[in-house]
Design a protein around this motif. Structure first.
Motif, mmCIF file in Angstrom:
data_model
loop_
_atom_site.group_PDB
_atom_site.id
_atom_site.type_symbol
_atom_site.label_atom_id
_atom_site.label_comp_id
_atom_site.label_asym_id
_atom_site.label_seq_id
_atom_site.Cartn_x
_atom_site.Cartn_y
_atom_site.Cartn_z
ATOM 1 N N ALA A 40 0.253 -35.143 67.456
ATOM 2 C CA ALA A 40 -0.189 -35.187 68.131
ATOM 3 C C ALA A 40 -0.743 -33.693 68.774
ATOM 4 N N HIS A 41 0.162 -32.760 68.371
ATOM 5 C CA HIS A 41 0.098 -31.395 68.387
ATOM 6 C C HIS A 41 -1.130 -30.599 67.259
ATOM 7 N N GLN A 42 -1.176 -31.513 66.492
ATOM 8 C CA GLN A 42 -2.519 -30.627 65.852
ATOM 9 C C GLN A 42 -3.725 -31.275 66.545
ATOM 10 N N ALA A 43 -3.384 -32.376 66.914
ATOM 11 C CA ALA A 43 -4.850 -32.829 68.071
ATOM 12 C C ALA A 43 -5.512 -31.745 69.139
ATOM 13 N N VAL A 44 -3.840 -31.251 69.330
ATOM 14 C CA VAL A 44 -4.120 -30.238 70.716
ATOM 15 C C VAL A 44 -4.636 -29.256 70.240
ATOM 16 N N LEU A 45 -4.499 -28.471 69.263
ATOM 17 C CA LEU A 45 -4.644 -27.606 68.451
ATOM 18 C C LEU A 45 -6.134 -27.963 67.926
ATOM 19 N N LYS A 46 -7.258 -28.435 67.676
ATOM 20 C CA LYS A 46 -7.826 -28.473 67.820
ATOM 21 C C LYS A 46 -8.389 -28.477 68.455
ATOM 22 N N ALA A 47 -8.341 -29.217 69.556
ATOM 23 C CA ALA A 47 -9.269 -29.253 70.777
ATOM 24 C C ALA A 47 -8.819 -28.004 71.355
ATOM 25 N N GLN A 48 -8.519 -27.795 71.291
ATOM 26 C CA GLN A 48 -7.728 -26.142 72.231
ATOM 27 C C GLN A 48 -9.534 -25.090 71.539
ATOM 28 N N ARG A 49 -8.994 -25.212 69.917
ATOM 29 C CA ARG A 49 -9.803 -24.617 68.996
ATOM 30 C C ARG A 49 -10.855 -24.895 69.618
ATOM 31 N N GLN A 50 -10.961 -25.998 69.716
ATOM 32 C CA GLN A 50 -13.016 -26.301 69.976
ATOM 33 C C GLN A 50 -12.906 -25.801 71.450
ATOM 34 N N VAL A 51 -12.054 -26.092 71.949
ATOM 35 C CA VAL A 51 -12.739 -25.015 73.433
ATOM 36 C C VAL A 51 -12.722 -24.157 73.769
ATOM 37 N N GLU A 52 -11.926 -22.661 72.698
ATOM 38 C CA GLU A 52 -12.028 -21.647 72.852
ATOM 39 C C GLU A 52 -13.218 -21.186 71.909
#
Length: 953
Positions: A81-93
């Motif tokens: 779940a954390h990787q999914a958040v980081l991935k989404a945050q990275r995409q947003v970033e």
């Protein structure tokens, strides 16, 4: 065997754990630790480290492995779940600046289009401005034209009236003899003009003649003679100037060549001073570039000339040797190890010069060929410490075995020969003597490993060249000065060519004529007063007429100027009207253009004449701004496309159907909107749920379980102390087990990390920083549970250590008085005690442990409880008192004892046992066991006592 045993009713097990469980059930042993304590008592002699003993034998371990695995499993879900958040945050970033740049790109395109529209509207806009200014100007010109027309009419009427008056005065003067005076006035005026023109020419002629040193001429004959001289002088000046110009060109070329030669000499000298060889600087430069490109040392590739020189006693032949060996001396020696690299570099490079090099292969030291008795080779020396010595010696003998001939007779007789003067002869009959350079010119020498002589020769040559250059510079200065002087004479002579006749210069004769006419006029005027008055009136009327005519001329010129300006303004207005006809510029665009004009041009006054220039200025300013904005658009487009490509490379699955192009910008914007609206909030919510609900709660439960285990240990210690309190360790004293928290840093850090993981979990903060911090805290613990890469064994030991609650405590024994509980002595281990004290403490702790683990009560007899203890080599080295103390403790607990002890301690054990097993091994070959009851043992012992007494002396 297994089949037979099952047939006999035996219960079989495939491994030890099931058998151990079966064994404990049969014997009423509650746990593995009790069985382990049973095994330990077999060799129990003393308590070494009390803490280790209590941990190992008195406290049960907590089954922590399943809980740790459960934590790891929950964390894996959390980590995904954390990787999914980081991935989404990275995409947003990545997408946020990309989308922002896309919007900025669109805004810039709109701005560029707006500026282009403004630029394209400038002509019509400025045409409108010019039209308004022209309308205003035409109105002013019409007013001005009306005023000028009125002035012209008044002046024209005044002129007609004044002309009539002058005509009347002329008629009156004529009637009174005034015709002669009028003719005299005309002649005086005409001759005055001739006088002034000749005086100007005479002044110019005198100035030019003075430049040439000539006097002013007074008659036509002197002028003709002077003119002839000027023609001759002009030809002489032109010829001399041409000669001087040619001479100046020659000296300038010589000076330039000399300076170039001086620069080359200086560079050569500077280069020679930095090294010891005589090789030309150009060759050294080629070698330096080669070695730098290949990473080689210049010492590894010398020139042949750096290793050869003429012997001191043969200096007479140095010039001839230099001339013959110059080409060989400039050749580079390339060792076999570097040949491949050197050949490739030379082939690939433009050397800007000529290079000869030899491939020097290792060769056997062959005997030198027999040299001519006068061979030039005998006059040469090879540098003795050179690795190329043998090769050079062979090559010199092969190539330059030339006879040095002192006489022409010998020279003619030899096949290969050379003279001191440098004439060379070879076996083909070819003779050569190259005297383009002096044979003793040391600046051309290339042989030798010392260049002092060459430097001295070059410096001497440079000094002579500097003297020569100074002389050339002085001569050039003299020529330029003479040319300047000639230029002045030539200009004067050319100027004098325009004067062809003396009459053009003779103004003095005209002055005399004017004086004679003025005398005549004076005599006539003095002869008649009436004529004088009439002339005065005529003169006044003429002046008035002249003033009127001047005014009229100026008025007419002014009217013409106004009409011209009016026509020009009308033409410009028509042009402006043709431009604005049919064009529409709304008020907002006009306001925008005016604002841009003020921004670009600042404060200025717009006029009809400046409209076109201001339009071009504003157009240039707008075009520059359009160009800058276009460049910004292109740079931003490139940046956006690169960002898209990077995003696609990093997230290939999500962007499989999306292109990296500006046309696909809306898809990236939609992806960002979806991430901000749906995906990222959902991933964050899922992450927080797993973090707070599952992982942190699981860690909190794990921590609570450890806390319960900690309390259980305290309770067990209290229970053990209850058993120890019933044992009289010494008269009036008993033993108490004490515990304290372990100071171990790893355990303290682990407890603190667990608390940090669960702090704030009850309130459940929604802050992203809180969630991320908690995740990192949990991850640090789980990573060690799982085992970090390269540290798995270390982390496994750490996990076993910090999760075993028994390791959280340190234990000690306190001997206290029963009367008041005051401490008599403190034992952290049995170190420093006597053997009897160690055994006594061991028996006390062992008894309490057995009572705790086997569930025994003091004095109680329970047939179903396991109370069997085996003690090997019991009481062998201890005191009798400690042995009796231990046996009394075991009897109080009603333990079944199997004691293995040597015969010397049998008298101590005897009162406490019911049977004896006697082991005998005679000769060490076979052991025999004899079982006796204690009564049988005592009878046989009593019977054997008299025989033992008789056998003794």
């Amino acid at each position: 065997m297994r089949k037979k045993l099952r047939g006999a009713g035996a219960e079989l097990h495939d491994s030890f754990p099931p058998y151990a469980a079966w064994f404990r059930r049969r014997f009423g042993i509650e746990n593995d630790q009790a069985l382990e304590l049973f095994h330990q008592t077999v060799s129990m002699k003393s308590v070494g480290n009390l803490t280790d003993f209590v941990r190992s034998h008195m406290l049960e371990p907590f089954e922590v492995a399943p809980r740790v695995q459960a934590l790891i499993g929950h964390f894996d879900d959390l980590n995904r779940a954390h990787q999914a958040v980081l991935k989404a945050q990275r995409q947003v970033e990545l997408l946020t600046p990309l989308v922002a740049d896309g919007k900025r790109h669109g805004e810039l395109l709109i701005e560029v289009d707006r500026l282009r529209h403004c630029r394209d509207s400038l002509r019509v806009h400025f045409a409108g401005l010019k039209h308004g200014l022209l309308v205003k100007r035409l109105g002013l010109l019409n007013d001005e034209l009306g005023k000028v027309d009125g002035q012209v009419g008044r002046l024209d009427a005044s002129r007609e009236e004044q002309s009539l008056r002058i005509d009347g005065l002329r008629q009156a003067i004529s009637d009174n003899g005034g015709d002669r005076l009028e003719r005299l006035a005309v002649d005086i005026g005409r001759k005055g003009q001739v006088r002034d023109a000749r005086r100007i020419k005479a002044t110019r002629y005198d100035e030019l003649a003075t430049v040439l040193g000539e006097a002013v001429v007074a008659d036509d004959e002197a002028f003709a003679a002077q003119r002839e001289r000027f023609k001759i002088w002009r030809d002489d000046v032109e010829n001399r100037e041409a000669d001087l110009q040619n001479e100046l060109t020659d000296h300038t070329v010589t000076l330039r060549q000399g300076k170039s030669e001086h620069d080359q000499l200086t560079a050569e000298i500077d280069s020679l001073k930095k090294r010891r060889s005589n090789i030309d600087d150009q060759q050294v430069r080629i070698r330096t570039e080669l070695c730098a490109a290949l990473g080689l040392k210049t010492e590894d590739m010398p020139f042949a000339g750096e290793l050869i020189q003429v012997r001191e006693d043969e200096r007479d032949w140095e010039g001839a040797a230099e001339r013959l060996l110059r080409g060989f001396g400039l050749a580079l020696l390339v060792p076999d190890a570097h040949y491949k690299a050197v050949a490739g570099w030379v082939d690939d490079s433009h050397l800007q010069g000529r290079l000869v090099y030899f491939h020097v292969r290792p060769r056997k030291s062959d005997a030198l060929p027999e040299l001519h008795r006068d061979s030039l080779v005998r006059k040469l020396a090879v540098k003795p410490d050179s690795p190329y010595y043998d090769w050079l010696e062979q090559e010199l003998a092969k190539r330059f075995d030339v006879a040095c001939c002192a006489t022409q007779e010998q020279f003619r007789r030899e096949q290969r020969a050379i003279t001191r003067a440098g004439q060379i002869k070879d076996p083909t009959g070819r003779h050569e003597k190259d005297d383009r350079r002096r044979i003793d010119d040391r600046s051309r020498y290339v042989l030798g490993w010392s260049n002092d002589a060459k430097i001295a020769a070059l410096e001497g040559k440079r000094r002579l060249l500097e003297i020569h250059l100074g002389e050339e510079g002085g001569r050039i200065g003299d020529i330029k000065a003479e040319l300047k002087k000639l230029q002045g004479r030539r200009d004067a002579l050319v100027g004098l060519q325009e004067f062809t006749r003396f009459e053009e210069l003779d103004w003095r004769s005209v002055v005399a004529e004017i004086a004679a006419l003025e005398d005549e006029r004076g005599q006539l005027e003095r002869a008649s007063d009436v004529l004088k008055q009439l002339n005065e009136q005529l003169q006044a009327q003429r002046q008035a007429l002249k003033a009127t005519e001047d005014g009229l001329r100026l008025a007419l010129e002014k009217r013409g100027d106004v009409l011209q300006r009016q026509a020009a303004a009308q033409s410009l207005r028509e042009q402006a009207e043709s431009l604005i006809r049919g064009a529409v510029i709304d008020a907002s665009l006009a306001d925008t253009l005016e604002a841009l004009r003020a921004e670009a041009l600042g404060e200025h006054q717009l006029t009809v004449e400046s409209c076109d220039n201001r339009e071009q200025d504003l157009r240039g300013w707008l075009q520059a701004r359009i160009d800058n904005e276009t460049k910004a658009v292109n740079r931003l487009a490139e940046k956006i496309i690169k960002a898209m490509a990077s995003f696609k490379e990093e997230f290939k699955l999500e962007t499989a159907e999306i292109d990296a192009s500006l046309e696909a910008a809306f898809e990236y914007e939609n992806l960002l909107a979806q991430l901000n609206r749906d995906d990222l909030p959902r991933f964050v919510a899922r992450f927080k749920e797993l973090l707070n609900v599952n992982t942190i709660n699981e860690i909190a439960n794990f921590n609570a379980q450890l806390a319960r285990e900690r309390e259980t240990i305290k309770e067990r210690i209290a229970h053990i102390n209850k058993s120890l309190g019933e044992i009289d360790y010494n008269v009036g004293r008993y033993i108490v087990l004490e515990f304290q928290h372990s100071p171990d840093a790893e355990i303290r850090d682990f407890q603190q990390e667990l608390r940090a993981c669960t702090e704030g979990a009850v309130t459940g903060s929604d802050e992203a920083q809180y969630s991320e911090a908690k995740f990192l805290q949990v991850k640090a613990v789980i990573d060690r549970f799982r085992g970090r890469e390269g540290l798995s064994e270390q982390d496994r030991r750490w996990t076993a250590k910090v999760t075993d609650v028994r390791n959280w405590f340190l234990f000690a024994a306190s001997e206290r008085w029963r009367a008041d509980g005051a401490e008599h002595e403190h034992y952290s281990d049995s170190g420093g005690k006597s053997g009897g004290q160690k055994e006594k403490l061991a028996y006390t702790i062992l008894a309490a442990s057995l009572a705790y683990q086997f569930g025994l009560e003091w004095g109680a007899v329970r047939s179903r409880s396991f109370r069997f203890v085996v003690i090997d080599e019991a009481f062998g080295r201890g005191s009798d008192e400690s042995a009796q103390y231990g046996l009394k403790l075991f009897r109080q607990l009603n333990l079944q004892l199997l004691i293995v002890t040597p015969l010397q301690k049998i008298h101590i054990i005897e009162p406490y046992v019911s049977s004896v097993g006697f082991v005998h091994n005679e000769g060490g070959r076979a052991s025999k066991l004899r079982n006796l009851s204690i009564e049988e043992y005592r009878l046989q012992k009593a019977a054997m006592a008299p025989r033992s007494a008789e056998a003794s002396p």
